[in-house]
Design an enzyme around this catalytic site. Sequence first.
Site, PDB file in Angstrom:
ATOM      1  N   PRO A  48     -22.201 -21.605  27.735  1.00 51.45           N
ATOM      2  CG  PRO A  48     -21.067 -19.649  28.241  1.00 51.45           C
ATOM      3  CD  PRO A  48     -21.020 -21.121  28.441  1.00 51.45           C
ATOM      4  CG  HIS A  49     -25.249 -23.221  23.628  1.00 55.13           C
ATOM      5  ND1 HIS A  49     -25.367 -23.490  24.978  1.00 55.13           N
ATOM      6  CD2 HIS A  49     -26.472 -23.427  23.100  1.00 55.13           C
ATOM      7  CE1 HIS A  49     -26.615 -23.856  25.235  1.00 55.13           C
ATOM      8  NE2 HIS A  49     -27.321 -23.821  24.110  1.00 55.13           N
TER       9      HIS A  49
END
Lengths: 147, 90
Positions: free
Chosen positions: A65-66
């Site tokens: 996730p980013h």
Amino acid sequence: MLSTWLTTQTINIIDSVDDWKQAIRLSAVPLLEEGIISPDYIQAIYHLHEKIGPYYVLAPGIAMPHARPEEGVNQLGLSMLLVKNGVKFNSIENDPVYLITLLAAPDSSSHLQMLTELAELFSASDEMQKIFKAQTVDDILTVVKQY
Amino acid sequence: MKIMAVCGSGLGSSFMVEMNIKKVLKKLNIDAEVTHADLASAIPDEADLFVMTKDLAASSGIPSAKLIVLNNIIDINDLESKLAEYFKIN
């Protein structure tokens, strides 16, 4: 060296989580505590996921996730959460996810070395199996230290 | 020839794909400019070929002739066979 970022402080193992949102929230705790990201960053990931789907689920069992630097990143950082029982991210091909590696990039270039090393780790399927089956943080660190 | 790797935010997974595309092109001995971008920047005129995951492909609006769809961003063998097939036709 990935072990610059992935340490006994930033790697955690948990048996199970309720859902993907909790998995991301828990993976972010070490970075939140250090002020590397703000809570806005987690919300930005949730929003983008709800808009376009699980864009950060990279491969079977692996999520990274980013969001964008301007969405709440103060410094470069990385954390890792192993969910032993797996968690669904609504990814058709790659659920269940076991490893959540939260990436915090403060601009568009300072994380490139880190990503190069992560890509090498994620591509090493034997080493990734060791991480998926890890019982302790030290088990994960032993693998991480090779990259 | 311009190839664009695409992901949701344009700085994480798309960069990993860009690195793998460069490795494969070198192996196939093909010259091309490779960049990475977010989904919003991926408009058909921006590149000759777009590479993205199945999760994004449906909402991208990129015509299928200019699109390579990956199931797994890490799987360089899958990428290589799909790129090789593309360059055989084009």
